[in-house]
Design an enzyme around this catalytic site. Sequence first.
Site, short mmCIF file in Angstrom:
data_model
loop_
_atom_site.label_atom_id
_atom_site.label_comp_id
_atom_site.label_asym_id
_atom_site.label_seq_id
_atom_site.Cartn_x
_atom_site.Cartn_y
_atom_site.Cartn_z
N ASP A 90 5.66 1.43 21.86
CA ASP A 90 4.76 0.25 21.52
C ASP A 90 4.47 0.30 20.40
O ASP A 90 3.67 -0.51 19.89
CB ASP A 90 3.84 0.56 22.73
CG ASP A 90 3.19 -0.66 23.16
OD1 ASP A 90 3.95 -1.83 23.14
OD2 ASP A 90 2.14 -0.69 23.70
N ARG A 126 -2.62 -7.53 21.95
CA ARG A 126 -3.32 -8.81 21.62
C ARG A 126 -4.57 -8.47 20.91
O ARG A 126 -5.02 -9.32 20.07
CB ARG A 126 -3.32 -9.75 22.75
CG ARG A 126 -4.13 -9.34 23.78
CD ARG A 126 -3.87 -10.07 25.17
NE ARG A 126 -2.42 -9.68 25.81
CZ ARG A 126 -2.13 -10.30 26.86
NH1 ARG A 126 -2.73 -11.17 27.48
NH2 ARG A 126 -0.91 -9.95 27.48
N ASP A 159 1.25 3.79 24.66
CA ASP A 159 0.49 2.86 25.59
C ASP A 159 0.35 3.51 26.99
O ASP A 159 1.29 3.14 27.82
CB ASP A 159 1.18 1.62 25.45
CG ASP A 159 0.36 0.51 26.47
OD1 ASP A 159 -1.16 0.88 26.81
OD2 ASP A 159 0.64 -0.59 26.52
N LYS A 181 -1.40 2.60 33.51
CA LYS A 181 -0.01 1.98 34.11
C LYS A 181 0.60 3.21 35.09
O LYS A 181 0.30 4.22 35.10
CB LYS A 181 1.00 2.19 33.04
CG LYS A 181 0.92 1.08 31.91
CD LYS A 181 1.84 1.29 30.73
CE LYS A 181 1.79 0.25 29.73
NZ LYS A 181 2.18 -1.12 30.12
N GLU A 216 -3.64 -4.44 25.49
CA GLU A 216 -4.41 -3.97 24.36
C GLU A 216 -3.66 -4.52 23.08
O GLU A 216 -4.35 -4.67 22.30
CB GLU A 216 -4.49 -2.52 24.52
CG GLU A 216 -2.95 -1.99 23.71
CD GLU A 216 -1.83 -2.07 24.78
OE1 GLU A 216 -1.89 -2.41 26.00
OE2 GLU A 216 -0.69 -2.11 23.97
N LYS A 276 2.76 -4.80 15.93
CA LYS A 276 1.96 -4.15 16.72
C LYS A 276 2.15 -2.68 16.64
O LYS A 276 3.38 -2.23 16.80
CB LYS A 276 2.20 -4.60 18.24
CG LYS A 276 1.54 -3.78 19.35
CD LYS A 276 1.65 -4.39 20.55
CE LYS A 276 1.27 -3.23 21.74
NZ LYS A 276 1.56 -3.81 23.19
N ASP A 285 -4.86 -2.73 29.64
CA ASP A 285 -3.55 -2.56 29.42
C ASP A 285 -2.70 -3.62 28.57
O ASP A 285 -1.88 -3.88 27.99
CB ASP A 285 -2.70 -2.51 30.50
CG ASP A 285 -1.11 -2.28 30.53
OD1 ASP A 285 -0.99 -1.37 29.30
OD2 ASP A 285 -0.34 -1.80 31.30
N1 BES Z 1 3.14 -2.38 25.75
C1 BES Z 1 3.25 -3.31 26.99
C2 BES Z 1 4.17 -4.31 27.11
C3 BES Z 1 5.46 -3.59 27.28
C4 BES Z 1 6.06 -3.63 28.78
C5 BES Z 1 6.29 -3.27 26.43
C6 BES Z 1 7.29 -3.26 28.72
C7 BES Z 1 7.68 -2.83 26.44
C8 BES Z 1 8.24 -2.69 27.81
C9 BES Z 1 1.88 -4.22 27.00
O1 BES Z 1 0.74 -3.70 26.30
C10 BES Z 1 1.25 -4.37 28.46
O2 BES Z 1 1.18 -3.48 28.91
N2 BES Z 1 1.20 -5.60 28.80
C11 BES Z 1 0.70 -5.87 30.02
C12 BES Z 1 -0.06 -7.23 30.01
C13 BES Z 1 -0.70 -7.66 31.28
C14 BES Z 1 -1.61 -6.50 31.62
C15 BES Z 1 -1.51 -8.98 31.13
C16 BES Z 1 2.06 -6.14 30.89
O3 BES Z 1 2.94 -6.65 30.35
O4 BES Z 1 2.05 -5.89 31.99
ZN ZN Z 2 1.23 -2.34 24.72
ZN ZN Z 3 -0.63 -2.28 27.31
#
Ligand code: BES
Ligand code: ZN
Ligand code: ZN
Length: 499
Positions: free
Chosen positions: A288, A351, A270, A277, A349, A265, A347
């Site tokens: 990220d 996947r 992000d 966020k 993104e 990824k 967020d």
């Molecule tokens: N990049 C984040 C995940 C992340 C969180 C990486 C903390 C490193 C540290 C990912 O893109 C994300 O924001 N995921 C969301 C998914 C949710 C919206 C289903 C998350 O984990 O909150």
């Molecule tokens: Zn991310």
């Molecule tokens: Zn994200």
Amino acid sequence: MKITLSTTRSIEHMPALLVFMEQGAAVEEQLKEQIALYPHIPLLLNEAKMQGKAGSGCAIPLIKGDSLKWLIITGLGERHKAIIPVENYRRALGKAIKLLQQHKIMSAAVYVPDASLFGQTKEYIIKQTAIIACMAAYRFDEYMSNPECKVPQDLTLEFILMPPAEELSKSLKEGMIIGKVVNKVRHWIDLPPAALTPIELADKAKQIADAHHLKITVYDEPEIKAMGMGGLAGVSAGSEQNCKLVILEYQGGGKGAPTLGFVGKGITFDSGGLSLKPAASMETMKDDMSGAAAVIGAMEIIAQLKPAVNVVALVPLSENLPSGTAIKPGDILRFYNGKTAEVRNTDAEGRLILADALSYAVKHYKLDALVDLATLTGACAYALGPFFSGLMSQYPALVERIQLAAESSGDRVWPLPFDNDYKKAIKSEVADICNIGNGKYKAGAITAGFFLSNFVEDVPWAHLDIAGTAFEVPDISYYSSGATGVGVRLLVDLALSWK
Ligand code: BES
Ligand code: ZN
Ligand code: ZN
């Protein structure tokens, strides 16, 4: 970092000596030659209450006339079932390197402990020593103006082996290649998001491909759109930067050799997109692209260590930003394999970009295994914390290989249940699947994994969620405050051990 092997136990030409102490064992035996020259060593050791406990360490000044040297001793802890875990040694070495840096010492001799203490081969221990010495010296300080804020990183070490064994220079060389590239990967991750955009990371991959004769293909945004990669193009829609898909290919096997696929990824920042966020969650989101960086780094190492397998690495790169052109909750994207997904949360993104890269991988290559590495979910970071990456797979043989590679490399993983019961969590009323899990199913790391499972056909596939392990891991002496480079050592080990 410069490392040489030596077979002489004299350290008179070096300003420091690093020695490792098993808990409860006497170090005096190891230090015979030094004690003969500096009779005050036992007294000072006693004074420092150095008992060899894991995590302990001290720096003892050795003074003769007007010359000052340092004896640095760190603890290996206790044996567990007759051996000391290698991870104890990694951390003792990390601690010793940090003590060197604190005292601004630029070079040292290292008494490499006997491999039998860890139940390992000499080759393995030398390799680990080189990797960890490099990793422990790394710090991201290029933006620090004050030289006093910096510590020496370009150390010169002399590994002293007991008994002498010069034939280990190959292991030393391999370890140094791995350690240096892990640090390069960490540096990319630590760079500010303005300094490392998709085009910059794609350029780094290009330089590596040119230097090590890897085949490289870089698709630009117009080609990505034309190929029908709606996930990658969709995530990139809010950004002024073009997205990229980088493909690196290593040919190490003859005809019929196994082919591994690695996918990483690569979100260079992000923000969450329109599903923005909160400020605190965004602070570290330059990390990220850690999966992408690790995969590119692993390819640079593989190109040099030349295992007898073929490896293809696919790295989708994009920013995730909000703007008038960004995708919106409610949008429906179509991916490279023709499937559609409802975007309920912009967020989620990672996947979306991985979906296209995985689809491309399984369509264009005949893969024996496919492994993706992604900072995918906060849920995984909460479930496992910073010391283990989440491993999700329905292929037991691949799980076993990854677990062995994790154990031997030090990039530790922990399996999460990856049962089809979770599949329904990503059902959508309006598209084939939805990009966030239904709240009733909770388990956000696993439901994200099941989203990805829609894009891998029947290729043996494993997903590694490194959200918790990629950045700011506490308490491990051979890391520093930012990126860890997690995954590089694991992927390299997996490729080298594949048979
Ligand atoms: N990049 C984040 C995940 C992340 C969180 C990486 C903390 C490193 C540290 C990912 O893109 C994300 O924001 N995921 C969301 C998914 C949710 C919206 C289903 C998350 O984990 O909150
Ligand atoms: Zn991310
Ligand atoms: Zn994200």
